[in-house]
Design an enzyme around this catalytic site. Structure first.
Site, short mmCIF file in Angstrom:
data_model
loop_
_atom_site.label_atom_id
_atom_site.label_comp_id
_atom_site.label_asym_id
_atom_site.label_seq_id
_atom_site.Cartn_x
_atom_site.Cartn_y
_atom_site.Cartn_z
N GLU A 215 -45.40 0.73 -11.58
CA GLU A 215 -45.52 -0.63 -12.12
C GLU A 215 -46.44 -1.50 -11.27
OE1 GLU A 215 -40.97 -0.48 -13.82
OE2 GLU A 215 -42.12 -2.32 -14.03
N ASP B 219 -37.38 -5.23 -22.29
CA ASP B 219 -37.58 -4.60 -21.00
C ASP B 219 -36.60 -5.23 -19.99
OD1 ASP B 219 -40.67 -3.34 -19.55
OD2 ASP B 219 -38.59 -3.13 -18.89
C1 GLC Z 1 -39.10 -1.10 -16.24
C2 GLC Z 1 -40.31 -0.74 -17.10
C3 GLC Z 1 -39.97 0.00 -18.35
C4 GLC Z 1 -38.74 0.86 -18.14
C5 GLC Z 1 -37.55 -0.05 -17.85
C6 GLC Z 1 -36.27 0.73 -17.55
O1 GLC Z 1 -39.23 -2.40 -15.76
O2 GLC Z 1 -41.18 -1.81 -17.45
O3 GLC Z 1 -41.12 0.78 -18.69
O4 GLC Z 1 -38.49 1.64 -19.29
O5 GLC Z 1 -37.80 -0.95 -16.79
O6 GLC Z 1 -36.40 1.48 -16.38
#
Ligand code: GLC
Length: 645
Positions: free
Chosen positions: A531, A341
Site C-alpha cells: 500500500e 475498505d
Molecule cells: C486494505 C486494502 C484492501 C484490503 C483491505 C483488507 O487497506 O486497501 O485492498 O483488501 O484493507 O485487508
C-alpha cells in the site's frame, strides 16, 4: 422490495439429470433440516423457505428478510476483524455479524490449514447460534495465492502476471488460489485488484496487471478462476467469492494528492474528466460485472475530481452515490454487494453518524469496520429509526449480502470442506506458479545473445535479492507488509541457479573474488512493502539502492558476461547502469517458486514476457504511459525480447 436476483439467462441451468438427483437428495435431507430449524421457523412445521435449498435464491432471501429485525439487518452489514471477535467472543452472536476478515497477517495461532479451518469454523458456530442462524462470510486478501497461510503456493504478484499476457494462466492461478483458500475456511477473497496503474511511484503498482485497461480487463479471467465457470459456481467448495477492487481510479491518482498520513499518492485524488475516467478507470468493472458476475466490489479510499466541474471538489469513492449506485449498480448492472475498505468511511466528512449515513445512502452495502462493528450497528439502527436511511436501502444491502451467502451454499454447508487441504502447496500447484514465474520474466536487454546461458562453466551470483524468498515474495506474504528472509517454503532464485549450473560462487555483496567465473548474475531490487507504505516519497524512491549499484559495478567489471535481474514491485531507474550490463531482466516479485527464473536463464523455457507498464528513464518522467503525446521511456510498454526455449 427490490434486491438483486441473478437473471435466469445469466445462470447456466444444471443438466437435467443433476437437477433431479439434487431434488431427490434434498427431499431426503429435509426432515433433518427441519429439525435443525430455529424455533420460530420450526414452529411453522414446514422448513422455513429461506432454509430450503430447493427454492430460488431470490425467494429464500425474500423470506429471510421478512423475518429479520432492523438490528439483525444492520448486523449483516457489519464486518469485523477476527481479533476483535477474539477479544469479545459474544460479538458475533450478539451483533449477528455478517462477516469477519483476516487483515494482512491476521492469522490463527497455528498458521496451518487445520488451524485456519478450526478458527473459521469456530466463528461460524457462534454465527449459527443466532436466532435465524445466518452463517458468516469470512474474507481474506488472497492477492497472490493464499499469502497469509504458511505453506501456501505464493504466485507472482499481479504486475508479473500482466507481463505473461496469458489470461488462461491467470485463470489457473486463481483457481488454485481459490481451492487453497477455501480448503482452510475463508469463502471470500479481496481479490483481484483491477486497478490500472498509471504512475509507478504508487506503492500498489505491483497489485495491478498494468497501465493499459485492456490488459487489466483481459486478466479478469482470474475472477472466473475464483468463482468458477461463468463466474458463478459458488456452491462448489473449490470456489470463492471474488472482489473487484478498488472502485475506481485507485491507480490513477495524482502524485502528491494523498490526504492520508505520510502517503504521497496512495488514497489520493484522481483528477480526470468523465470520458477518460470511463476509458481508463471504469472499463475493467464493466467486464468484471457483466462478463464474470463478480460477487463483490470494494470502493477505493481515493477520491475523484471532475475537471469539467473545475478542479477542487474531490469526492471520496465511499461517498460517491453517482458512481456507486448510479453507474456501478444501475447502469453497469452490478448485483453483488459493495464492501467498504478498511475503516474507509472514517475518512468521510462529518461525525460518525454522518459518515455511516452518507456511505449507506451512496450505495455501500457492507462495512469493513474492524474494531467498531458495535458502534456501526447502533449508528445505522439509529439513522434508520430517525428516517435518515430508508429501510428499502437496508433491505437492498442485506438482500445482496444474503444472496451471496445462499449462492455459496453456506446455509447448507456452513463449515469448511477440508477434503482438499492436502493440495495446498502441492507440487502440482507449485509447478503452475513456477510456469507463471518463467512466463513473467521480461528480457529487456540481451547484448551478444548473452542469454540464455549455454556452456557456462562457472557462474558468480551476487546481490541482495538472489537468495531472499521474502524479498522475492513481496508484500501480503504472511504479514501485511511482507518481510525479508526465509519466510516461506519454496525456492530462491539462487537455489534455482544452483540446480542448473555445475559451479556457482555466491557472494551477496560481491566481496568474494570472481576468480575464473565466466558469467556473473546480479540480483538487485526492492525490499517488501504494501500500500502507501511503498509510495515514492514515503521512504522509497525508484532509484537503485547504493548497495545494488555497487554490486553491479563490481561484478560487471570483473566477469566477461554480466546479467542483471531486478526483483522489484515496479520498474526502477537503471539508465546509468544499463551500459554495464550485457543482459537485463525484470523479474518482478516472483513469489515462492524462484526456480522459474533459472528456467528462462538457462533456456529450459523461452523468454516471452512483455512489459505491462512503461519503464521510465528517470523518476521525473512519471507518470508516463503508452499513448502519451510525448512518450520517450527507457523501455516502452509491451517491450520484451524473446529467446528460443
Ligand atoms: C486494505 C486494502 C484492501 C484490503 C483491505 C483488507 O487497506 O486497501 O485492498 O483488501 O484493507 O485487508
Amino acid at each position: 422490495m427490490r434486491y438483486p436476483r441473478p437473471s435466469a439467462a445469466a445462470r447456466p441451468a444444471p443438466p437435467r439429470i443433476r437437477r433431479s438427483l439434487t431434488a431427490l437428495a434434498l427431499a431426503a435431507a429435509l426432515p433433518s433440516a427441519v429439525a435443525a430449524l430455529p424455533s420460530g421457523a420450526r414452529a411453522a412445521g414446514a422448513a422455513a423457505p429461506y432454509l430450503d435449498p430447493r427454492l430460488p435464491a431470490a425467494q429464500r432471501v425474500r423470506d429471510l428478510l421478512g423475518r429479520m429485525t432492523l438490528e439483525e439487518k444492520a448486523g449483516q452489514m457489519a464486518q469485523a476483524e477476527r481479533s476483535a471477535a477474539d477479544a469479545d467472543p459474544d460479538r458475533i452472536t450478539s451483533l449477528g455479524l455478517g462477516s469477519l476478515l483476516s487483515g494482512g497477517g491476521s492469522v490463527p495461532a497455528a498458521n496451518t490449514p487445520s488451524g485456519w479451518a478450526d478458527m473459521v469454523d469456530g466463528y461460524q458456530r457462534r454465527a449459527l447460534a443466532t436466532r435465524l442462524r445466518i452463517p458468516l462470510l469470512y474474507g481474506v486478501d488472497s492477492v497472490h495465492g493464499h499469502g497469509n497461510l504458511a505453506g501456501a503456493t505464493v504466485f507472482p504478484h499481479n504486475l508479473a502476471m500482466g507481463a505473461t499476457r496469458d489470461p488462461a494462466l491467470v485463470r489457473e492461478e486463481q483457481r488454485i488460489t481459490a481451492a487453497e483458500t477455501r480448503a482452510t475456511g475463508p469463502q471470500w477473497v479481496f481479490a483481484a485488484c483491477v486497478c490500472v496503474t498509471r504512475d509507478v511511484r504508487w506503492g500498489r503498482t505491483y497489485e495491478s496487471y498494468g497501465e493499459d485497461p485492456a490488459l487489466v480487463t483481459a486478466m479478469e479471467t482470474g475472477i472466473e478462476g475464483f468463482q468458477g465457470r461463468g463466474g458463478h459456481d459458488l456452491a462448489d467448495t473449490r470456489h470463492v467469492l471474488a472482489t473487484a477492487k478498488h472502485f475506481a481510479g485507485d491507480g490513477d491518482t495524482v502524485f502528491g494528492t494523498s490526504t492520508t498520513g505520510t502517503y504521497t499518492i496512495d488514497q489520493g485524488v484522481t483528477i480526470t474528466d468523465r470520458a477518460r475516467f470511463e476509458r481508463i478507470d471504469l472499463a475493467p468493472y464493466v467486464t468484471a460485472v457483466r462478463k464474470y458476475r463478480v460477487g463483490s466490489v470494494m470502493p477505493s479510499f481515493s477520491s475523484v475530481d471532475w475537471t469539467e466541474n473545475g478542479v477542487g471538489d474531490p469526492i471520496r469513492m465511499s461517498a460517491h452515490k453517482e458512481l456507486l449506485t448510479g453507474v456501478l449498480k444501475k447502469r453497469i448492472g452490478f448485483r453483488g454487494f459493495l464492501i467498504s475498505d478498511w475503516e474507509a468511511v472514517h475518512q468521510l466528512p462529518g461525525d460518525y453518524a454522518t459518515q455511516v449515513r452518507t456511505a449507506v445512502n451512496a450505495g455501500m452495502d457492507m462495512f469493513m469496520e474492524p474494531f467498531s462493528a458495535p458502534a456501526f450497528v447502533a449508528t445505522l439502527v439509529a439513522e434508520v429509526r430517525a428516517g435518515r436511511v430508508a429501510m428499502s436501502r437496508v433491505d437492498d444491502a442485506v438482500g445482496r449480502i444474503l444472496t451471496a451467502k445462499v449462492e455459496l451454499g453456506l446455509f447448507e454447508h456452513p463449515f469448511t470442506d477440508r477434503s482438499r487441504a492436502g493440495t495446498i502447496g502441492s507440487a502440482a500447484h507449485r509447478a503452475v506458479a513456477r510456469e507463471a514465474v518463467a512466463r513473467s520474466q521480461v528480457l529487456l536487454k540481451n547484448a551478444g545473445h548473452a542469454l540464455p546461458l549455454r556452456g557456462t562453466e562457472h557462474i558468480y551470483v551476487a546481490g541482495a535479492n538472489a537468495d531472499d524468498i521474502g524479498n522475492q515474495a513481496g508484500g501480503w506474504t504472511l504479514t501485511w507488509q511482507g518481510a525479508s528472509g526465509p519466510t516461506i517454503p519454496g525456492t530462491t532464485i539462487l537455489e534455482g541457479i544452483r540446480r542448473r549450473a555445475p559451479h556457482v560462487t555466491y557472494s551477496a555483496d560481491a566481496s568474494a573474488p570472481a576468480g575464473d567465473s565466466d558469467t556473473g548474475i546480479v540480483v538487485i531490487g526492492e525490499r517488501p512493502y504494501a500500500e502507501g507504505i511503498g509510495d515514492v516519497g514515503n521512504g522509497h524512491t525508484l532509484a537503485l539502492a547504493d548497495a545494488d549499484r555497487a554490486v553491479i559495478a563490481k561484478v560487471c567489471g570483473a566477469v566477461p558476461t554480466c546479467v542483471v535481474l531486478d526483483v522489484a514491485g515496479r520498474p526502477q531507474i537503471v539508465t546509468g547502469e544499463l551500459p554495464r550490463m550485457d543482459a537485463f531482466v525484470m523479474s518482478w516479485l516472483p513469489g515462492s517458486e524462484g526456480a522459474g527464473v533459472a528456467d528462462v536463464l538457462f533456456g529450459d523455457r523461452p523468454f516471452t514476457g512483455r512489459l505491462p507498464v512503461s519503464w521510465p528513464r528517470s523518476e521525473a518522467q512519471e507518470p508516463i504511459n503508452i499513448g502519451d503525446r510525448h512518450y520517450d521511456p527507457l523501455f516502452p510498454y509491451g517491450h520484451g525480447l524473446t529467446t528460443r526455449g
